[in-house]
Design a protein around this motif. Structure first.
Motif, mmCIF file in Angstrom:
data_model
loop_
_atom_site.group_PDB
_atom_site.id
_atom_site.type_symbol
_atom_site.label_atom_id
_atom_site.label_comp_id
_atom_site.label_asym_id
_atom_site.label_seq_id
_atom_site.Cartn_x
_atom_site.Cartn_y
_atom_site.Cartn_z
ATOM 1 N N LEU A 11 0.845 -1.189 0.000
ATOM 2 C CA LEU A 11 0.000 0.000 0.000
ATOM 3 C C LEU A 11 0.887 1.248 0.000
ATOM 4 O O LEU A 11 1.828 1.350 0.795
ATOM 5 C CB LEU A 11 -0.901 -0.007 1.237
ATOM 6 N N ARG A 38 0.135 -5.556 -15.614
ATOM 7 C CA ARG A 38 -0.707 -5.300 -14.453
ATOM 8 C C ARG A 38 -2.160 -5.525 -14.823
ATOM 9 O O ARG A 38 -2.564 -5.379 -15.973
ATOM 10 C CB ARG A 38 -0.497 -3.887 -13.922
ATOM 11 N N ALA A 40 -5.898 -4.459 -13.202
ATOM 12 C CA ALA A 40 -6.731 -3.781 -12.217
ATOM 13 C C ALA A 40 -8.072 -4.504 -12.129
ATOM 14 O O ALA A 40 -8.470 -5.185 -13.087
ATOM 15 C CB ALA A 40 -6.926 -2.330 -12.616
ATOM 16 N N PRO A 88 -3.661 6.654 -8.081
ATOM 17 C CA PRO A 88 -4.652 5.621 -7.735
ATOM 18 C C PRO A 88 -4.929 4.670 -8.898
ATOM 19 O O PRO A 88 -5.181 3.481 -8.684
ATOM 20 C CB PRO A 88 -5.882 6.442 -7.364
ATOM 21 N N GLU A 89 -4.865 5.176 -10.118
ATOM 22 C CA GLU A 89 -5.127 4.314 -11.270
ATOM 23 C C GLU A 89 -4.009 3.312 -11.544
ATOM 24 O O GLU A 89 -4.134 2.458 -12.424
ATOM 25 C CB GLU A 89 -5.390 5.150 -12.532
ATOM 26 N N THR A 91 -3.215 1.258 -9.236
ATOM 27 C CA THR A 91 -3.600 0.129 -8.394
ATOM 28 C C THR A 91 -3.911 -1.081 -9.249
ATOM 29 O O THR A 91 -4.743 -1.017 -10.161
ATOM 30 C CB THR A 91 -4.825 0.496 -7.544
ATOM 31 N N GLN A 122 0.361 -7.404 -5.355
ATOM 32 C CA GLN A 122 -0.647 -6.342 -5.328
ATOM 33 C C GLN A 122 -0.007 -5.002 -4.974
ATOM 34 O O GLN A 122 0.747 -4.900 -3.997
ATOM 35 C CB GLN A 122 -1.728 -6.667 -4.297
ATOM 36 N N VAL A 123 -0.321 -4.015 -5.771
ATOM 37 C CA VAL A 123 0.053 -2.634 -5.470
ATOM 38 C C VAL A 123 -1.227 -1.833 -5.341
ATOM 39 O O VAL A 123 -2.055 -1.821 -6.264
ATOM 40 C CB VAL A 123 0.950 -2.026 -6.563
ATOM 41 N N THR A 124 -1.405 -1.188 -4.215
ATOM 42 C CA THR A 124 -2.585 -0.374 -3.981
ATOM 43 C C THR A 124 -2.139 1.050 -3.681
ATOM 44 O O THR A 124 -1.333 1.276 -2.771
ATOM 45 C CB THR A 124 -3.404 -0.920 -2.796
ATOM 46 N N VAL A 125 -2.664 1.981 -4.463
ATOM 47 C CA VAL A 125 -2.311 3.390 -4.307
ATOM 48 C C VAL A 125 -3.529 4.116 -3.767
ATOM 49 O O VAL A 125 -4.575 4.160 -4.416
ATOM 50 C CB VAL A 125 -1.851 4.009 -5.637
ATOM 51 N N SER A 126 -3.382 4.677 -2.582
ATOM 52 C CA SER A 126 -4.500 5.381 -1.957
ATOM 53 C C SER A 126 -4.441 6.869 -2.298
ATOM 54 O O SER A 126 -3.380 7.452 -2.432
ATOM 55 C CB SER A 126 -4.448 5.204 -0.446
#
Length: 127
Positions: A11, A38, A40, A88-89, A91, A122-126
């Motif tokens: 994250l 990747r 999504a 965020p995109e 992610t 998993q890569v999650t960008v908040s």
């Protein structure tokens, strides 16, 4: 047997950075290509970047140009994806994939060209 293992996902806040690693083993030839893809949620898997082992030639998708950098350490059979200014995109689950041998021509290769795949990270960008 070729094996690819990704690591480094997690994250991260928008604007931050993350480095993914892909450990490759089992290639019998010195020439190979490692690509990063990747996927999504709800979207098709897309190519992000790739690098050739022999000359270090690279490819980047337009969506990541100027933000992502792919590099390799051939001695360690490691490939890295440095991701900066994350959005965020970005992610997604990130996969590394491999082709053994020399690839001629452009490096914008579809996933069907790749023979070996990692399990993804998993890569999650908040925001």
């Amino acid at each position: 047997e070729v094996q690819l293992v990704e690591s480094g996902g997690g994250l991260v806040q928008a604007g931050g950075s993350r480095r993914l690693s892909c450990a490759a083993s089992g290639f019998t030839l010195d020439d190979y290509v490692i690509g990063w893809f990747r996927q999504a949620p709800g979207k098709e898997r897309e190519g992000v970047s790739c690098i050739t082992s022999s000359h270090g030639n690279t490819f980047y998708a337009d969506s990541v140009k100027g933000r992502f950098t792919v590099s390799s350490d051939n001695a360690k059979k490691m490939v890295y994806l440095q991701m900066n200014n994350l959005k965020p995109e970005d992610t997604a689950v990130y996969y590394c994939a491999g082709i053994e041998g020399v690839v001629a021509g452009h490096l914008d290769l579809p996933e069907s060209e790749y023979d070996y795949w990692g399990q993804g990270t998993q890569v999650t960008v908040s925001s």
